[in-house]
Scaffold this active site. Structure first.
Site, PDB file in Angstrom:
ATOM      1  N   LYS A 159     -35.521  35.711 -13.417  1.00 36.40           N
ATOM      2  CA  LYS A 159     -34.665  36.480 -14.342  1.00 36.40           C
ATOM      3  C   LYS A 159     -33.873  35.346 -14.959  1.00 36.40           C
ATOM      4  CE  LYS A 159     -30.401  37.216 -14.378  1.00 36.40           C
ATOM      5  NZ  LYS A 159     -30.078  37.273 -15.770  1.00 36.40           N
ATOM      6  N   SER A 165     -23.173  28.702 -12.540  1.00 36.23           N
ATOM      7  CA  SER A 165     -21.827  28.494 -12.254  1.00 36.23           C
ATOM      8  C   SER A 165     -21.532  28.393 -10.791  1.00 36.23           C
ATOM      9  CB  SER A 165     -20.843  29.545 -12.791  1.00 36.23           C
ATOM     10  OG  SER A 165     -21.071  30.731 -12.511  1.00 36.23           O
ATOM     11  N   GLU A 193     -28.012  24.741  -8.334  1.00 33.33           N
ATOM     12  CA  GLU A 193     -27.635  23.555  -9.106  1.00 33.33           C
ATOM     13  C   GLU A 193     -26.733  24.352  -9.936  1.00 33.33           C
ATOM     14  OE1 GLU A 193     -28.140  20.650  -9.054  1.00 33.33           O
ATOM     15  OE2 GLU A 193     -29.921  20.280  -8.114  1.00 33.33           O
ATOM     16  N   CYS A 198     -24.319  20.646 -17.745  1.00 35.55           N
ATOM     17  CA  CYS A 198     -23.678  20.649 -16.570  1.00 35.55           C
ATOM     18  C   CYS A 198     -23.346  19.381 -16.319  1.00 35.55           C
ATOM     19  CB  CYS A 198     -24.476  21.161 -15.732  1.00 35.55           C
ATOM     20  SG  CYS A 198     -26.235  20.514 -15.826  1.00 35.55           S
ATOM     21  N   GLU A 201     -14.146  22.962 -14.747  1.00 37.02           N
ATOM     22  CA  GLU A 201     -15.264  22.923 -16.046  1.00 37.02           C
ATOM     23  C   GLU A 201     -14.944  23.625 -17.105  1.00 37.02           C
ATOM     24  OE1 GLU A 201     -19.244  24.442 -15.172  1.00 37.02           O
ATOM     25  OE2 GLU A 201     -20.069  22.739 -15.508  1.00 37.02           O
TER      26      GLU A 201
END
Ligand code: NAD
Length: 481
Positions: A173, A227, A250, A284, A383
Site C-alpha cells: 500500500k 512517521s 523506519e 528522513c 521533525e
C-alpha cells in the site's frame, strides 16, 4: 469510479469503487492521473491472492527469481528518465533528483537479483556424536508494505526487491499522495514474468487499506516507513494481533550535522545546504540541526546564506530548478507553523521562510535558516520535514557531540572536521544508525544497510545483504546420520 490506474490483485488490474486525483505540487492545475482507492475487500482479495501464490513462489529456484528481478531492473534503468519525470511531477523533487531516484530503484533490483543467488546456509558440527546441524533461511510468507510519499519509487523498490528475492509474496500500500511511481514500478515487475498473485498493489487510505493490512491474520510481516506516530500504531497492531507479525519500522529524524572550527568551510556549507534543503528538506535523513562551533559560526552562517541565495526554488520539471515545491498544502502548513514556532521561541530567521509565487500555482517556499537557537527549542526537537533548518552554537567538540546525541531520534548524524581524532571519536560515539564525515547526513548507497536507532527505527535494517534478516526466517535442522 473506474480510475485508469487500477490496483493489481491476483495478477489482474482490478477496478475499484473509489478513485483519487494525483496532483502535481509544482502546478496544482495539472492532474498526474486518477488512481484507484482500494477498499477493505480489495485488500482481503489481495492477501488471498498472495496466500494462494506463496506455495509455488516460495519454492522457485534462485535462477527463476533472479530472472524476474534482473528483467525488472533492466526496464527500470532503461526507462529511468521517464519514471523520474513522473516521480518529480507527482512528488515535487527536481527532475535530476527524480531521475536519480528512479535509477536507484533499478540498481536495487539488480543488487537483489544477485542476492537470489547468494542465499546460503551453514552446516555446523553438533555437540552430540553422529548428529549434523544445518542452519537455513526460508521466506517469511506474505509481507505487507506501507510506504511514505517522499521516496515514491526507491522505498517501494527497497522493500519489494528483497521480499521477492528471498521467496516471499507481497501486498503493498503506497502513500496516497504519490501512487503513480509505485503503480509504474509494480507494472514493470509484474510484466517481468512474475506469477499471478505474488505481488499485489492496493492503493488507498492508510486508515482503511493500511489498517486492514495490519489486522489481516494471513499477513506474516509488515515493513513500514513513515512517521513515528503511525509507526507506533503499526507496531502495536502487529504485536496485538493473533498471530503476531514480524515488524520493521523506519521513521523520522532530527539529524544533526556538526561543524567544527577546523572544518573546511566550503565542504561544511555544501554538506549543510545539500543535506538540509535539497529534495525540499523532505528526507528522513535531512540535516535539520546544524551544530556549529563558535569559532567558525559567523563565517559558516554567512557562507550558508550566500549559498542559499544561489538556489532556485521553482517548478520541479523546469531546467535550472535546484529545489522543487513542498509536496502539498498540509505539509506547507506544517512548515509555516514551525517557522512561526521557531520565531516565537526566540530563533532569528537569518534567511528565507517566505512563500514564493511562480508561473504556476504550487507550494513554493523559500528555504528557511534559523540562527540563535538552542537544542531545547521545539525547532531542534521535532521533525519539520520541510526546507527548514536551525543553527545551534556550541563551544567545543564535547558539547557538539552531546547536543548531537540529545534527541529522541537516531537516524543519521554528520560531522565536518579535518581532525582525524574527532572524526574517529564521532563515528564511534554518535548515537545514530548512519554516520557521515564531511558529507551531508542525507545521501546513501543502495548496497549497504540503511536505518537508525532510538526513535527512528525499530527492527532489522533495510537494504544490502542485511535485508535478509527481515525477509527470511532461520531454521535449525538436526539429523542423526
Ligand atoms: P505517514 O506516517 O503519515 O504515512 C506513512 C504511510 O502510512 C502512508 O502510506 C499512510 O497512508 C500509512 N498510514 C497512515 N495511517 C495508517 C494506519 N492507521 N494504518 C496503516 N497505515 C497507515 O508518513 P508520511 O507523511 O507519508 O511520510 C513522512 C514521514 O516518513 C516522516 O516522518 C519521515 O521522516 C518518514 N520517513 C522515514 C524514512 C526512513 O527510512 N527512516 C524514509 C522516508 C520517510
Amino acid at each position: 469510479m473506474n480510475a485508469p490506474f487500477k490496483n493489481l490483485i491476483a495478477g489482474e488490474w482490478a477496478a475499484s469503487q473509489n478513485a483519487s486525483r494525483n496532483i502535481n505540487p509544482s502546478n496544482t492545475n495539472d492532474v498526474v492521473g486518477e488512481y484507484a482507492q482500494g477498499s477493505v475487500e480489495d485488500l482481503n482479495n489481495a492477501v488471498a491472492a498472495a496466500k494462494a501464490a506463496f506455495p509455488a513462489w516460495s519454492r522457485t529456484t534462485p535462477q527463476e527469481r533472479y530472472e524476474v528481478l534482473k528483467k525488472a531492473s533492466d526496464e527500470i534503468l532503461a526507462r529511468k528518465d521517464e519514471l523520474g519525470r513522473l516521480l518529480s511531477r507527482e512528488e515535487g523533487k527536481t527532475l535530476a533528483e527524480g531521475i536519480g531516484e528512479a535509477g536507484r530503484a533499478g540498481q536495487i533490483f539488480a543488487f537483489f537479483a544477485g542476492e537470489c543467488l547468494r542465499l546460503g546456509g551453514e552446516s555446523i558440527p553438533s555437540v552430540r556424536p553422529g548428529v549434523g546441524v544445518e542452519v537455513t533461511r526460508e521466506p517469511v510468507g506474505i509481507i505487507g508494505m506501507i510506504t511514505p510519499w517522499n521516496f515514491p519509487i526507491a522505498i517501494p523498490a527497497w522493500k519489494i526487491a528483497p521480499a521477492l528475492a528471498y521467496g516471499n509474496c507481497v501486498v503493498i500500500k503506497p502513500a496516497d499522495l504519490v501512487p503513480g511511481s509505485a503503480w509504474a514500478l509494480v507494472d514493470i515487475i509484474q510484466r517481468a514474468g512474475l506469477p499471478k498473485g505474488v505481488l499485489n498493489l492496493v492503493m488507498g487510505r492508510g486508515s482503511v487499506v493500511g489498517q486492514a493490512l495490519l489486522e489481516h491474520k494471513d499477513v506474516h510481516a509488515i515493513s513500514f516507513t513513515g512517521s513515528v506516530s503511525t509507526g507506533r500504531k503499526v507496531a502495536t497492531a502487529c504485536i496485538a494481533g493473533n498471530p503476531m507479525k514480524k515488524v520493521q519500522l523506519e521513521m523520522g529524524g532530527k539529524n544533526p550535522l556538526v561543524v567544527l572550527d577546523d572544518a573546511d568551510l566550503k565542504t561544511a556549507v555544501e554538506a549543510a545546504v545539500q543535506g538540509a534543503f535539497f529534495s525540499t528538506g523532505q528526507r528522513c535523513t535531512a540535516s535539520s540541526r546544524l551544530i556549529v562551533q563558535a569559532g567558525i559560526h559567523d563565517r559558516f552562517v554567512e557562507a550558508a546564506i550566500e549559498r542559499l541565495k544561489g538556489v532556485t526554488v521553482d517548478d520541479a520539471l523546469k531546467a535550472g530548478t535546484t529545489i522543487g515545491p513542498v509536496v502539498d498544502q498540509s505539509q506547507l502548513d506544517q512548515n509555516l507553523k514551525y517557522i512561526q514556532i521557531a520565531r516565537d521561541e526566540g530563533g532569528k530567521l537569518a534567511w528565507g521562510g517566505e512563500l514564493l509565487n511562480r508561473e504556476t500555482p504550487g507550494f513554493y517556499l523559500q528555504p528557511a535558516l534559523f540562527t540563535e537557537t538552542t537544542n531545547a527549542m521545539r525547532i531542534s526537537r521535532e521533525e519539520v520535514f520541510g526546507p527548514v533548518a536551525n543553527v545551534v552554537r556550541v563551544k567545543d567538540y564535547e558539547e557538539a557531540l552531546a547536543v548531537a546525541n540529545d534527541t529522541e531520534f537516531g537516524l543519521s548524524s554528520g560531522i565536518c572536521t579535518t581532525s582525524l581524532k574527532h572524526a574517529t571519536h564521532f563515528k564511534r560515539n554518535a548515537e545514530a544508525g548512519m554516520v557521515m564525515v564531511n558529507l551531508a547526513t542525507a545521501g546513501v548507497d543502495y548496497h549497504v544497510p540503511f536505518g537508525g536507532r532510538k526513535g527512528s527505527s525499530y527492527g532489522p535494517r533495510e537494504q544490502g545483504a542485511y535485508a535478509r534478516e527481515f525477509y527470511t526466517t532461520v531454521k535449525t535442522s538436526y539429523t542423526l546420520a
